[in-house]
Design a protein around this motif. Structure first.
Motif, mmCIF file in Angstrom:
data_model
loop_
_atom_site.group_PDB
_atom_site.id
_atom_site.type_symbol
_atom_site.label_atom_id
_atom_site.label_comp_id
_atom_site.label_asym_id
_atom_site.label_seq_id
_atom_site.Cartn_x
_atom_site.Cartn_y
_atom_site.Cartn_z
ATOM 1 N N HIS A 1 3.637 15.619 -4.622
ATOM 2 C CA HIS A 1 3.649 14.595 -3.577
ATOM 3 C C HIS A 1 4.010 13.247 -4.194
ATOM 4 O O HIS A 1 3.783 13.019 -5.379
ATOM 5 N N HIS B 1 3.578 9.221 -4.668
ATOM 6 C CA HIS B 1 2.746 8.031 -4.524
ATOM 7 C C HIS B 1 3.656 6.999 -3.851
ATOM 8 O O HIS B 1 4.680 7.358 -3.250
ATOM 9 N N ARG B 2 3.355 5.739 -3.924
ATOM 10 C CA ARG B 2 4.214 4.738 -3.283
ATOM 11 C C ARG B 2 5.612 4.753 -3.908
ATOM 12 O O ARG B 2 5.773 5.032 -5.097
ATOM 13 N N ASP C 1 6.055 -0.785 -0.178
ATOM 14 C CA ASP C 1 5.616 0.108 0.894
ATOM 15 C C ASP C 1 4.129 0.438 0.881
ATOM 16 O O ASP C 1 3.625 1.067 1.803
ATOM 17 N N ALA C 2 3.420 0.055 -0.169
ATOM 18 C CA ALA C 2 1.983 0.303 -0.233
ATOM 19 C C ALA C 2 1.359 -0.706 -1.197
ATOM 20 O O ALA C 2 2.064 -1.373 -1.958
ATOM 21 N N GLU D 1 -0.746 -3.532 8.175
ATOM 22 C CA GLU D 1 0.276 -2.986 9.060
ATOM 23 C C GLU D 1 1.590 -2.718 8.332
ATOM 24 O O GLU D 1 2.380 -1.877 8.760
ATOM 25 N N ARG D 2 1.820 -3.422 7.240
ATOM 26 C CA ARG D 2 3.061 -3.262 6.479
ATOM 27 C C ARG D 2 2.941 -2.237 5.365
ATOM 28 O O ARG D 2 3.946 -1.794 4.813
ATOM 29 N N ALA D 3 1.717 -1.858 5.025
ATOM 30 C CA ALA D 3 1.486 -0.959 3.891
ATOM 31 C C ALA D 3 1.107 0.439 4.375
ATOM 32 O O ALA D 3 0.305 0.590 5.295
ATOM 33 N N SER D 4 1.680 1.452 3.753
ATOM 34 C CA SER D 4 1.325 2.824 4.124
ATOM 35 C C SER D 4 -0.096 3.166 3.682
ATOM 36 O O SER D 4 -0.735 4.042 4.264
ATOM 37 N N PHE D 5 -0.590 2.482 2.646
ATOM 38 C CA PHE D 5 -1.986 2.619 2.257
ATOM 39 C C PHE D 5 -2.380 1.429 1.384
ATOM 40 O O PHE D 5 -1.529 0.714 0.843
#
Length: 280
Positions: A153, A155-156, A161-162, A188-192
């Motif tokens: 998987h 990571h950023r 993006d995170a 809101e702008r970051a996936s995590f």
């Protein structure tokens, strides 16, 4: 495959061909212009094959009209001395495209093969294997794609993006809680949003601040076990630092959710592949 991905593949290949071919392939020019050829791509060792989009784009740019018959699926396993693909087209063009095709294939197959070994090492546990940002500059999209082909998987993708709050961010922001509170403004702008901790005391502080994703950095095995008990499902836990293939089973057995491994990409050895023309 989305448009951004395809544009990245095109740009990767264009850059690679410009680097290799430059103003023209002087050696391929020795071959009569109208001659056609049939070639086979063979893998000399057991591997997970990855890189088809880059091979196909290389042929599109350098050998238009070439045809390819793949014998191994993308992300599929190939035994030593197995046939990966057959290619037919202009002899000159195939000679020009050969090294760029193999460079992408050998590098991305190496990442996919390494990832598959790491994924197998944690089979039967809840832990997922993730990559890091320790990639070859300019090939991040390609190498992270290869991680997915190997069953891992991502990571950023990058800093955009995170959010991963590390020790230097914590220090510069005035503390863990302050850094996390500031990060929530960008939720809101970051996936995590993830916070890195190095001690159990920092983990307790992170849990008190409401952090939902924690990265345990270079923690000894016994502390990792204690951290899993402390978190008790209140946040997801990821291990990073000091991770080796040999240690993966015991690390995964602690009950952590994620294990990020820089070696998936940065410590690879290229897979041994060759392209041979009929009669060569």
């Amino acid at each position: 495959m989305d448009q951004h991905f395809l544009q990245q593949v095109e740009a990767d290949v264009r850059r690679a061909l410009e680097e290799d071919v430059g103003s023209g392939d002087l050696t391929a020019a020795l071959v009569p212009a109208g001659r056609t050829a049939h070639a086979t791509i063979v893998c000399r060792e057991d591997a997970v094959i990855c890189g088809r989009p880059w091979v196909m784009e290389t042929l599109r740019q350098a050998a238009p009209g070439a045809t390819v018959h793949w014998h191994v699926d993308e992300g599929g396993r190939c035994r030593a001395n197995g046939l990966v693909a057959e290619v037919s087209g202009s002899a000159r063009a195939l000679l020009t495209a050969e090294r760029t095709c193999l460079n992408f294939l050998q590098t991305l197959s190496a990442v996919a093969t390494s990832t598959a070994r790491h994924v197998q090492a944690v089979a039967g546990t809840p832990a997922r294997i993730l990559d890091t940002r320790k990639t070859i500059p300019g090939l991040r999209v390609a190498q992270k794609y290869a991680v997915r082909c190997g069953g891992g998987h991502n990571h950023r993708m990058g800093l955009h993006d995170a959010i991963l709050i590390k020790e230097n961010h914590i220090s510069a922001a005035g503390g863990l809680a302050a850094a996390y509170a500031a990060a929530l403004q960008y939720a809101e702008r970051a996936s995590f949003i993830q916070v890195e901790v190095e001690t159990l005391a920092q983990l307790e502080e992170a849990l008190g601040a409401g952090v939902t994703m924690v990265l345990l950095d270079n923690m000894p095995l016994e502390q990792i076990r204690l951290a899993v008990g402390m978190a008790a499902g209140r946040c997801s836990l990821e291990i990073s630092g000091g991770v080796s293939l040999e240690r993966l089973p015991e690390l995964a057995a602690t009950g952590v959710d994620r294990i990020s491994v820089g070696a998936l990409i940065k410590d690879i050895r290229a897979i041994d592949l060759s392209m041979r023309f009929d009669g060569a």
